[in-house]
Enzyme design. Structure first.
Site, mmCIF file in Angstrom:
data_model
loop_
_atom_site.group_PDB
_atom_site.id
_atom_site.type_symbol
_atom_site.label_atom_id
_atom_site.label_comp_id
_atom_site.label_asym_id
_atom_site.label_seq_id
_atom_site.Cartn_x
_atom_site.Cartn_y
_atom_site.Cartn_z
ATOM 1 N N THR A 61 0.847 -1.194 0.000
ATOM 2 C CA THR A 61 0.000 0.000 0.000
ATOM 3 C C THR A 61 0.883 1.245 0.000
ATOM 4 O O THR A 61 1.732 1.402 0.886
ATOM 5 C CB THR A 61 -0.911 -0.030 1.242
ATOM 6 O OG1 THR A 61 -1.829 -1.104 1.080
ATOM 7 C CG2 THR A 61 -1.698 1.268 1.393
ATOM 8 N N HIS A 66 -7.395 -10.967 -1.784
ATOM 9 C CA HIS A 66 -6.811 -10.596 -0.485
ATOM 10 C C HIS A 66 -7.709 -11.158 0.622
ATOM 11 O O HIS A 66 -8.803 -10.654 0.854
ATOM 12 C CB HIS A 66 -6.739 -9.075 -0.400
ATOM 13 C CG HIS A 66 -5.953 -8.522 0.745
ATOM 14 N ND1 HIS A 66 -5.679 -9.231 1.892
ATOM 15 C CD2 HIS A 66 -5.355 -7.312 0.917
ATOM 16 C CE1 HIS A 66 -4.962 -8.483 2.712
ATOM 17 N NE2 HIS A 66 -4.754 -7.312 2.137
ATOM 18 N N ASN A 86 -4.572 -10.281 6.680
ATOM 19 C CA ASN A 86 -4.251 -9.031 7.381
ATOM 20 C C ASN A 86 -5.428 -8.296 8.011
ATOM 21 O O ASN A 86 -5.396 -7.081 8.190
ATOM 22 C CB ASN A 86 -3.484 -8.090 6.430
ATOM 23 C CG ASN A 86 -2.180 -8.715 5.964
ATOM 24 O OD1 ASN A 86 -1.685 -9.659 6.592
ATOM 25 N ND2 ASN A 86 -1.618 -8.224 4.882
ATOM 26 N N TYR A 114 -8.541 -7.835 6.942
ATOM 27 C CA TYR A 114 -9.540 -7.187 6.097
ATOM 28 C C TYR A 114 -10.742 -8.131 5.907
ATOM 29 O O TYR A 114 -10.828 -9.168 6.545
ATOM 30 C CB TYR A 114 -8.876 -6.685 4.804
ATOM 31 C CG TYR A 114 -7.802 -5.667 5.144
ATOM 32 C CD1 TYR A 114 -8.158 -4.404 5.647
ATOM 33 C CD2 TYR A 114 -6.442 -5.987 5.085
ATOM 34 C CE1 TYR A 114 -7.181 -3.486 6.045
ATOM 35 C CE2 TYR A 114 -5.469 -5.075 5.478
ATOM 36 C CZ TYR A 114 -5.846 -3.819 5.962
ATOM 37 O OH TYR A 114 -4.895 -2.923 6.365
ATOM 38 N N ASN A 138 -4.550 -5.251 12.899
ATOM 39 C CA ASN A 138 -5.974 -4.911 12.749
ATOM 40 C C ASN A 138 -6.852 -5.638 13.772
ATOM 41 O O ASN A 138 -8.008 -5.959 13.503
ATOM 42 C CB ASN A 138 -6.483 -5.161 11.314
ATOM 43 C CG ASN A 138 -6.008 -4.087 10.348
ATOM 44 O OD1 ASN A 138 -5.827 -2.941 10.752
ATOM 45 N ND2 ASN A 138 -5.803 -4.455 9.091
HETATM 46 C C1 PHB Z 1 -1.542 -1.126 5.271
HETATM 47 O O1 PHB Z 1 -1.962 -0.157 4.645
HETATM 48 O O2 PHB Z 1 -0.858 -0.996 6.270
HETATM 49 C C2 PHB Z 1 -1.870 -2.476 4.807
HETATM 50 C C3 PHB Z 1 -2.681 -2.627 3.710
HETATM 51 C C4 PHB Z 1 -2.979 -3.890 3.261
HETATM 52 C C5 PHB Z 1 -2.462 -4.982 3.917
HETATM 53 C C6 PHB Z 1 -1.666 -4.836 5.003
HETATM 54 C C7 PHB Z 1 -1.359 -3.575 5.463
HETATM 55 O O3 PHB Z 1 -2.772 -6.200 3.521
#
Ligand code: PHB
Length: 359
Positions: A26, A175, A178, A180, A235
């Site tokens: 990102t 995805h 992490n 999400y 997260n």
């Molecule tokens: C972040 O923006 O920190 C981020 C984004 C997507 C990911 C992991 C971290 O999968």
């Protein structure tokens, strides 16, 4: 001769000239309306010597956004912007897949259409703060998705996949990592549903498998990868039995014969201590190509490939600072240090201005 990072490999339909993959990163530098710019094309083209580039995580719809200045993959203008990126990478002999992203509860009303509440499997507020255009703001309690909304969510993944193929990507990566949306469904710290999408492993994996089937039907399994992160606490994520859950997920994904499974083998962003987990055991459950990620260096990458643990290794931070990471590994040349203050947002500085060897 033993296989190493420099051995070519095929991941499904995608032929890689080496096994050094650029991880999704990102960078928050898209233009107005989530449209990739010429600067973004230059950044990716600089890194085209990677065997495969995985794009930064890219929202599949307006509701999928969770940070400022992300590129999207759902409008015609975004597709046209990404086409300039894929053309620039292909012109340099590279390969690039797009990472399909929905952030779920890791968002904020100020980033969503009409100030909407973020959506999630369950109405559980994550600890922490959202990065918004107005600065850091506490996360809010998300709205639990109604079961009747899930088909249109799957349709958003299909639309984004078609858009990615139109934009010239060599494939897509779902995805599911992490913390999400898809990961929020998988892990029981964030999924307390009592319908067919919560409770058992089978139920918590159901949305991921439905999305995967729909994306596979659109792109072909040999152009689809999936990213998971079994013990990443980032997260505000946790699960009561991650080994059994993700062994189940790996078993269930075998049926699709995907291009690859991409695994974040630990915790990112110093977001707390990751639970113990046996990634070698997970790998034994998965019968197809495996891409390993997280804190690998050249030697550990070569060892993981030689042992058969991984078919390729994804490098993140090293690719931010070293556009020519492949050549530097080949020559055992020193690596540039990454400047974390320019990871997120800004322009050329810390993005396209890292020096190449002999530049
Ligand atoms: C972040 O923006 O920190 C981020 C984004 C997507 C990911 C992991 C971290 O999968």
């Amino acid at each position: 001769m033993a296989l190493d990072l420099f051995s070519p490999v095929k991941l499904g339909a995608i032929s890689l000239k080496n096994r050094i993959v650029m991880a999704p990163l990102t960078r928050n530098r898209a233009g107005e309306g989530g449209v990739p710019q010429a600067l973004n094309a230059s950044y990716y083209a600089q890194r085209a010597s990677a065997g495969l580039i995985i794009s930064e995580a890219t929202p599949i719809s307006a509701m999928a956004h969770g940070y400022p200045a992300l590129p999207g993959i759902y409008t015609d203008a975004q597709v046209a912007g990404w086409k300039n990126v894929t053309d620039a990478v292909h012109a340099k002999g590279g390969k690039i897949v797009l990472q399909l992203w929905h952030v779920g509860r890791i968002s904020h009303p100020s980033l969503l259409p009409n100030g909407a509440l973020p959506v999630a499997p369950s109405a559980i507020k994550p600890a922490g703060q959202a990065f918004t255009y107005q600065g850091l703001q506490d996360y809010v309690t998300p709205r639990a998705l109604d079961i009747s909304e899930l088909p249109s969510l799957v349709a958003d993944y299909v639309h984004a996949t078609k858009s990615a193929l139109t934009a010239g990507f060599d494939g897509v990566e779902i995805h599911a990592a992490n913390g999400y949306l898809l990961d929020q469904f998988l892990r029981d710290g964030s999924n307390k549903r009592t319908d067919n999408y919560g409770g058992s492993f089978e139920n918590r994996a159901r949305l991921l498998l439905e999305v995967t089937q729909a994306v596979v039907n659109t792109a072909g399994a040999d152009k689809v990868g999936i990213r998971i992160s079994p013990v990443n606490p980032f997260n505000d994520m946790h699960d009561s039995n991650p080994q059994a859950l993700f062994n189940y997920v790996a078993d269930a994904l075998n049926q699709f014969k995907l291009a690859y499974l991409h695994v974040v083998e630990g915790g990112i962003h110093g977001g707390g201590k990751a639970d113990p987990f046996d990634f070698v055991a997970l790998r034994k459950h998965y019968q197809h190509a495996y891409v390993a990620n997280l804190a690998y260096d050249k030697d550990r990458g070569n060892a993981a490939i030689a042992s058969g643990h991984a078919d390729a290794i994804a490098y993140g931070v090293p690719f931010i600072a070293n556009p020519d990471l492949v050549e530097r590994f080949k020559l055992d040349a020193p690596l540039n240090e990454a400047d974390s203050s320019s990871f997120y947002g800004g322009a050329e500085k810390g993005y396209t201005d890292y020096p190449f060897l002999n530049a």
